[in-house]
Write an enzyme that holds these catalytic residues in place. Structure first.
Site, PDB file in Angstrom:
ATOM      1  N   PHE A   1      17.560  -5.899 -58.381  1.00 22.98           N
ATOM      2  CA  PHE A   1      16.200  -6.009 -57.860  1.00 22.98           C
ATOM      3  C   PHE A   1      15.185  -5.314 -58.765  1.00 22.98           C
ATOM      4  CE2 PHE A   1      18.559  -6.728 -53.863  1.00 22.98           C
ATOM      5  CZ  PHE A   1      17.951  -7.900 -53.462  1.00 22.98           C
ATOM      6  N   GLY A   2      15.476  -4.067 -59.160  1.00 23.51           N
ATOM      7  CA  GLY A   2      14.536  -3.320 -59.986  1.00 23.51           C
ATOM      8  C   GLY A   2      14.434  -3.841 -61.396  1.00 23.51           C
TER       9      GLY A   2
ATOM     10  N   ASP B   1      18.998   2.361 -57.023  1.00 18.98           N
ATOM     11  CA  ASP B   1      20.085   3.129 -56.406  1.00 18.98           C
ATOM     12  C   ASP B   1      20.635   4.241 -57.289  1.00 18.98           C
ATOM     13  OD1 ASP B   1      19.793   1.389 -54.368  1.00 18.98           O
ATOM     14  OD2 ASP B   1      21.713   0.380 -54.575  1.00 18.98           O
TER      15      ASP B   1
ATOM     16  N   GLU C   1      25.673  -5.116 -39.350  1.00 21.13           N
ATOM     17  CA  GLU C   1      25.619  -6.559 -39.602  1.00 21.13           C
ATOM     18  C   GLU C   1      27.011  -7.160 -39.741  1.00 21.13           C
ATOM     19  OE1 GLU C   1      21.192  -6.690 -41.669  1.00 21.13           O
ATOM     20  OE2 GLU C   1      22.952  -6.456 -42.945  1.00 21.13           O
TER      21      GLU C   1
ATOM     22  N   VAL D   1      27.749  -1.385 -70.284  1.00 19.85           N
ATOM     23  CA  VAL D   1      27.270  -0.290 -71.136  1.00 19.85           C
ATOM     24  C   VAL D   1      28.256   0.869 -71.085  1.00 19.85           C
ATOM     25  CG1 VAL D   1      25.446   1.409 -71.487  1.00 19.85           C
ATOM     26  CG2 VAL D   1      24.858  -0.948 -70.897  1.00 19.85           C
TER      27      VAL D   1
END
Length: 428
Positions: free
Chosen positions: A16-17, A302, A173, A82
């Site tokens: 997302f980021g 995160d 959920e 990485v």
């Protein structure tokens, strides 16, 4: 900056980021962007549980990274993990290759964390990736088949025992969705067993579910889960997990399907920066999302502990990562023009969690929604934020069909069954 000289931005992680940062930076002609991810797709993690419970297919919530950013002329995409970040030399090493950088954005995300009990990982399945979701789906669907074939009621009972550890949104959920799958959707498709006899147990160590929500919404979620046949154990600590199931104070819950939704651990690549980290492995950052002393190194999402001026760190949720991604992209663009920096400010747009069909909870500040209206808002928000028009349409159609027919059509076990692999004590 001299005309014609391009600065290089290396982005590790296209979640997302990372994706938000790349999209914004790609509009800057004076930048060269290198994106590195060990997966070839961008994943909409909030709907992973629906892949795990056979409502959606993987392609509904994941899009190839190259189809999102690969056509941008100043963006190069690499598939790789990485291995090291040398912030002194400004170099990133991966897959036997290295890249120098002028700016670094570390957005590598997190993985399941077991609070120091890493041996539990052998007996549980987390939910952080498509691989995890498919493993859970296979485990659940196979458990029905194993129970049908078992012949021994006690053996069948163990196969139909599902334990979810962690009462946050993911655990809630999952519990609601597994209850719906076993108690409603597949109930009439088996004849030796009754899948509705499946026992779903949700364990949470703190006093209530959904600790980030208002107490009334937490209680609402608990009551609605219990109405769906889920046993909710709050204030209950897990003492041990092994091949027999989950041990809590006073008893052991026999289960061959234990799902871990209780904790996370930051990606270990953050440690290679040599910067201070918290107990979850998250890199401590300043008000500009920078590693102290390195204004060119940004850590977001995160994997970052952003707590400047706050009572507690920002939560590891997608809105935080997305806002930080856009923010650091703006900072980098501003740095190129020698603009003064402004600290990051998170705008909390609220939280939500679905409990099951026509049931969800949502809160934005003091505004609360629950039940059908909460569920309707949850549907809209999750379609709105889904990446890719095709995925929005696919999910919408699947949800409409599922709502009308009360079916889950993604119930495919990908592996072929081998002799005795399903397991049976059934006599000939």
């Amino acid at each position: 900056m001299p005309k014609g000289e391009k600065k290089k931005v290396v982005v590790i992680g296209v979640g997302f980021g990372g994706l938000q940062a790349i999209k914004k930076l790609s509009k800057e002609e004076d930048l060269e962007i290198v994106a590195i991810d060990k997966k070839n797709h961008h994943l909409f993690q909030p709907l992973l549980y629906q892949v795990a419970t056979a409502v959606l297919s993987p392609a509904d919530i994941a899009i190839p990274t190259r189809s999102l950013i690969g056509d941008k002329k100043n963006v190069t995409v690499y598939l790789g993990e990485v291995e090291k970040v040398d912030i002194q030399a400004k170099k990133v090493t991966f897959q036997g290759h290295s890249e120098d950088y002028d700016f670094l954005i570390l957005a590598a995300g997190a993985k399941s964390g077991y609070f120091g009990n890493d041996h539990w990982k052998k007996y549980t399945i987390g939910l952080k990736s498509l691989k995890d979701a498919l493993s859970i789906r296979t485990k659940i669907l196979t458990s029905f088949e194993q129970a049908e074939l078992a012949g021994d009621p006690e053996v069948a009972k163990k196969h139909l025992n599902y334990v979810i550890i962690g009462g946050g949104p993911t655990g809630v959920e999952l519990a609601g969705s597994i209850a719906e799958l076993s108690h409603e959707i597949v109930r009439n498709e088996f004849h030796t067993i009754d899948p509705a006899l499946a026992k779903i147990t949700l364990i949470e160590a703190s006093p209530r579910l959904l600790a980030a929500f208002a107490p009334k919404l937490s209680e609402f979620a608990k009551v609605r889960l219990e109405k769906r046949g889920v046993e909710v154990l709050t204030g209950t600590k897990v003492l041990e997990i092994d091949e027999n199931g989950v041990k809590i104070e006073g008893k052991t819950i026999a289960s061959s399907t234990v799902i871990w939704a209780a904790g996370v651990q930051a990606n270990s690549i953050g440690a290679s920066l040599g910067a201070p980290t918290d107990r979850m492995g998250r890199v401590m950052v300043d008000e500009f999302c920078n590693v102290e002393g390195h204004p060119e190194v940004f850590v977001i999402g995160d994997i970052a502990n952003y707590s400047k001026g706050l009572e507690k760190p920002l939560p590891g949720v997608s809105p935080v990562a997305m806002q930080q991604g856009r923010y650091v992209a703006s900072l980098i663009r501003g740095d190129l023009r020698s603009k003064k920096r402004k600290p990051f400010h998170y705008l909390d747009k609220g939280s939500m969690a679905t409990i099951g069909r026509q049931d969800a909870v949502a809160q934005v500040g003091n505004f609360r929604l629950r039940g059908f209206f909460g569920w309707f808002v949850w549907l809209f928000i999750h379609i709105f934020y889904q990446v890719g028009f095709k995925n929005k349409i696919s999910i919408f159609i699947t949800w409409v069909w599922s709502y009308i027919t009360f079916r889950a059509e993604a119930r495919l076990i990908q592996d072929e069954v081998e002799s005795n692999s399903v397991g049976s004590s059934r006599p000939n």
